[in-house]
Design a protein around this motif. Structure first.
Motif, PDB file in Angstrom:
ATOM      1  N   TRP A  94       7.841   0.358  -5.362  1.00 49.64           N
ATOM      2  CA  TRP A  94       7.806   1.787  -5.024  1.00 49.64           C
ATOM      3  C   TRP A  94       7.684   2.032  -3.533  1.00 49.64           C
ATOM      4  CZ3 TRP A  94       3.594   1.588  -9.191  1.00 49.64           C
ATOM      5  CH2 TRP A  94       4.186   1.549 -10.462  1.00 49.64           C
ATOM      6  N   SER A  95       7.228   1.040  -2.784  1.00 47.81           N
ATOM      7  CA  SER A  95       7.048   1.218  -1.330  1.00 47.81           C
ATOM      8  C   SER A  95       8.151   0.530  -0.535  1.00 47.81           C
ATOM      9  CB  SER A  95       5.693   0.661  -0.900  1.00 47.81           C
ATOM     10  OG  SER A  95       5.683  -0.750  -1.015  1.00 47.81           O
ATOM     11  N   ARG A  96       9.262   0.197  -1.174  1.00 53.28           N
ATOM     12  CA  ARG A  96      10.265  -0.647  -0.522  1.00 53.28           C
ATOM     13  C   ARG A  96      10.876  -0.010   0.738  1.00 53.28           C
ATOM     14  NH1 ARG A  96      12.059   1.251  -5.316  1.00 53.28           N
ATOM     15  NH2 ARG A  96      14.020   2.441  -5.404  1.00 53.28           N
ATOM     16  N   SER A  97      10.787   1.307   0.875  1.00 50.35           N
ATOM     17  CA  SER A  97      11.328   1.957   2.074  1.00 50.35           C
ATOM     18  C   SER A  97      10.224   2.498   2.978  1.00 50.35           C
ATOM     19  CB  SER A  97      12.269   3.098   1.676  1.00 50.35           C
ATOM     20  OG  SER A  97      11.568   4.076   0.923  1.00 50.35           O
ATOM     21  N   VAL A  98       8.992   1.987   2.792  1.00 49.82           N
ATOM     22  CA  VAL A  98       7.852   2.444   3.592  1.00 49.82           C
ATOM     23  C   VAL A  98       7.378   1.303   4.489  1.00 49.82           C
ATOM     24  CG1 VAL A  98       5.516   3.394   3.534  1.00 49.82           C
ATOM     25  CG2 VAL A  98       7.138   3.973   1.697  1.00 49.82           C
ATOM     26  N   THR A  99       7.358   1.549   5.790  1.00 47.11           N
ATOM     27  CA  THR A  99       6.838   0.530   6.698  1.00 47.11           C
ATOM     28  C   THR A  99       6.258   1.183   7.949  1.00 47.11           C
ATOM     29  OG1 THR A  99       7.289  -1.658   7.670  1.00 47.11           O
ATOM     30  CG2 THR A  99       8.992   0.033   7.972  1.00 47.11           C
ATOM     31  N   GLY A 100       5.325   0.487   8.586  1.00 47.67           N
ATOM     32  CA  GLY A 100       4.681   0.991   9.792  1.00 47.67           C
ATOM     33  C   GLY A 100       3.684   2.102   9.533  1.00 47.67           C
ATOM     34  N   GLN A 101       3.218   2.215   8.291  1.00 42.77           N
ATOM     35  CA  GLN A 101       2.354   3.333   7.917  1.00 42.77           C
ATOM     36  C   GLN A 101       0.896   2.905   7.735  1.00 42.77           C
ATOM     37  OE1 GLN A 101       3.747   6.405   8.011  1.00 42.77           O
ATOM     38  NE2 GLN A 101       5.535   5.193   8.635  1.00 42.77           N
ATOM     39  N   ASN A 102       0.014   3.900   7.821  1.00 44.76           N
ATOM     40  CA  ASN A 102      -1.411   3.689   7.594  1.00 44.76           C
ATOM     41  C   ASN A 102      -1.869   4.655   6.508  1.00 44.76           C
ATOM     42  OD1 ASN A 102      -4.173   3.060   7.835  1.00 44.76           O
ATOM     43  ND2 ASN A 102      -4.458   4.536   9.496  1.00 44.76           N
ATOM     44  N   LEU A 103      -2.166   4.116   5.330  1.00 40.85           N
ATOM     45  CA  LEU A 103      -2.623   4.922   4.204  1.00 40.85           C
ATOM     46  C   LEU A 103      -4.145   4.931   4.185  1.00 40.85           C
ATOM     47  CD1 LEU A 103      -2.060   6.468   1.533  1.00 40.85           C
ATOM     48  CD2 LEU A 103      -2.087   4.249   0.382  1.00 40.85           C
ATOM     49  N   VAL A 104      -4.731   6.115   4.327  1.00 45.31           N
ATOM     50  CA  VAL A 104      -6.184   6.231   4.318  1.00 45.31           C
ATOM     51  C   VAL A 104      -6.662   6.479   2.894  1.00 45.31           C
ATOM     52  CG1 VAL A 104      -8.191   7.454   5.231  1.00 45.31           C
ATOM     53  CG2 VAL A 104      -6.176   7.128   6.673  1.00 45.31           C
ATOM     54  N   VAL A 105      -7.510   5.590   2.399  1.00 43.86           N
ATOM     55  CA  VAL A 105      -8.027   5.675   1.032  1.00 43.86           C
ATOM     56  C   VAL A 105      -9.534   5.889   1.129  1.00 43.86           C
ATOM     57  CG1 VAL A 105      -8.172   4.506  -1.201  1.00 43.86           C
ATOM     58  CG2 VAL A 105      -6.195   4.117   0.270  1.00 43.86           C
ATOM     59  N   ASP A 106      -9.919   7.148   1.234  1.00 42.17           N
ATOM     60  CA  ASP A 106     -11.343   7.447   1.413  1.00 42.17           C
ATOM     61  C   ASP A 106     -11.753   8.733   0.695  1.00 42.17           C
ATOM     62  OD1 ASP A 106     -10.277   9.468   2.949  1.00 42.17           O
ATOM     63  OD2 ASP A 106     -11.280   8.919   4.810  1.00 42.17           O
ATOM     64  N   GLY A 107     -10.957   9.119  -0.313  1.00 47.83           N
ATOM     65  CA  GLY A 107     -11.298  10.329  -1.066  1.00 47.83           C
ATOM     66  C   GLY A 107     -10.956  11.610  -0.329  1.00 47.83           C
ATOM     67  N   GLY A 108     -10.169  11.502   0.731  1.00 50.01           N
ATOM     68  CA  GLY A 108      -9.741  12.683   1.461  1.00 50.01           C
ATOM     69  C   GLY A 108     -10.610  13.069   2.639  1.00 50.01           C
ATOM     70  N   LEU A 109     -11.570  12.229   3.007  1.00 46.77           N
ATOM     71  CA  LEU A 109     -12.463  12.538   4.127  1.00 46.77           C
ATOM     72  C   LEU A 109     -11.670  12.705   5.422  1.00 46.77           C
ATOM     73  CD1 LEU A 109     -15.473  12.820   4.994  1.00 46.77           C
ATOM     74  CD2 LEU A 109     -15.414  10.384   5.536  1.00 46.77           C
ATOM     75  N   VAL A 110     -10.763  11.748   5.677  1.00 48.74           N
ATOM     76  CA  VAL A 110      -9.891  11.811   6.850  1.00 48.74           C
ATOM     77  C   VAL A 110      -8.496  12.221   6.406  1.00 48.74           C
ATOM     78  CG1 VAL A 110      -8.726  10.416   8.610  1.00 48.74           C
ATOM     79  CG2 VAL A 110     -11.182  10.130   8.213  1.00 48.74           C
ATOM     80  N   LYS A 111      -7.957  13.235   7.059  1.00 43.03           N
ATOM     81  CA  LYS A 111      -6.586  13.673   6.766  1.00 43.03           C
ATOM     82  C   LYS A 111      -5.667  12.974   7.775  1.00 43.03           C
ATOM     83  CE  LYS A 111      -8.262  16.775   3.833  1.00 43.03           C
ATOM     84  NZ  LYS A 111      -9.724  16.524   3.954  1.00 43.03           N
ATOM     85  N   ASN A 112      -4.842  12.082   7.285  1.00 43.09           N
ATOM     86  CA  ASN A 112      -4.043  11.238   8.170  1.00 43.09           C
ATOM     87  C   ASN A 112      -2.714  11.907   8.513  1.00 43.09           C
ATOM     88  OD1 ASN A 112      -3.621   8.877   9.627  1.00 43.09           O
ATOM     89  ND2 ASN A 112      -2.567   7.849   7.961  1.00 43.09           N
TER      90      ASN A 112
END
Length: 258
Positions: A240-258
């Motif tokens: 599902w992520s085959r066209s996604v690169t150079g990204q930073n996914l923040v997984v913190d329950g929404g505390l930081v909006k990236n």
């Protein structure tokens, strides 16, 4: 052409620092999805071998210091010989010894360059060593996934862990430049950044009041678990992520909006 390693159950995944803490949850998540997993550890031999023993055909525990380029290359050779296939996915999770206790941290006037250097060695040099060891086989296969573990602290430094945060920020920069460099070889490079996790070995020293504060200020009103973080990490190894690169996914329950 879709490469067969697109599916998780076809991949050989290296997870650094996989013997304990967040690493153990990452290992379990990939094993659950059918991937073969190399559990890299430095000191946690007993824990790493215990997990591997539960998955004799799927998992292999290998001791290696990720800051030692020769040890890293030997680990890659050992994994390839053991499983009969090359490592297709690298999760750079290993962390130099660090305790997330805001009360005991080194403040701006106290922090030494030695503390900074220790984190840069483990976080940045470690990730560079594993990535460089992985590139030749990934290039040969026309497929590769590099996933770096980051932090939301450089966007929201509620507790200024200067050394840890600076090293992770440098790792994000490396994530972006490597994605540009390795993209033509169909190798993606991404980062998954957590906040405070309830609970890992590293966060066990965190005072309860800090957990409460984070929960109250997070849209989901709770502190994220290591298992939840690990589940999100699977995305960057999946088709599902085959066209996604150079990204930073923040997984913190929404505390930081990236």
């Amino acid at each position: 052409m879709q490469h067969s390693a697109n599916t998780l159950n076809q991949q050989l995944v290296l997870i650094t620092g996989g013997g304990r803490g967040l690493g153990e949850h990452l290992v379990n998540a990939f094993l659950r999805e059918g991937a073969k997993v190399v559990i890299n550890y430095l000191h946690s031999a007993e824990a790493a071998n215990a997990v591997a023993a539960n998955y004799p055909n799927q998992a292999l525990a290998v001791q290696a210091d990720v800051t030692d380029v020769r040890a890293v290359q030997a680990m890659f050779r050992h994994a390839k010989k053991h499983f009969g296939q090359a490592i297709s996915t690298v999760v750079n999770n290993a962390l130099p010894s660090f305790s997330f206790n805001g009360d005991a941290r080194e403040r701006g006037m106290q922090i030494s360059w030695g503390s900074m250097q220790n984190q840069f060695e483990g976080v940045v040099k470690g990730a560079l060593n594993t990535t460089q060891a992985a590139i030749p086989d990934m290039q040969g296969a026309g497929f590769g996934r590099i996933i770096n573990v980051g932090t939301n602290l450089f966007q929201n430094p509620v507790v200024p862990y200067h050394d840890y945060t600076a090293a992770k920020a440098a790792l994000l920069s490396l994530t972006r430049t490597l994605s540009q460099d390795l993209g033509p070889d169909q190798i993606t490079v991404n980062m998954v950044s957590g906040g405070l996790l309830r609970t890992t070995d590293a966060s066990s020293a965190t005072p309860e009041a800090v957990f409460d504060y984070i929960a109250q200020n997070t849209p989901l009103r709770r502190v994220i678990t290591p298992a939840e973080f690990a589940d999100a990490t699977l995305f960057f190894a999946s088709p599902w992520s085959r066209s996604v690169t150079g990204q930073n996914l923040v997984v913190d329950g929404g505390l930081v909006k990236n």
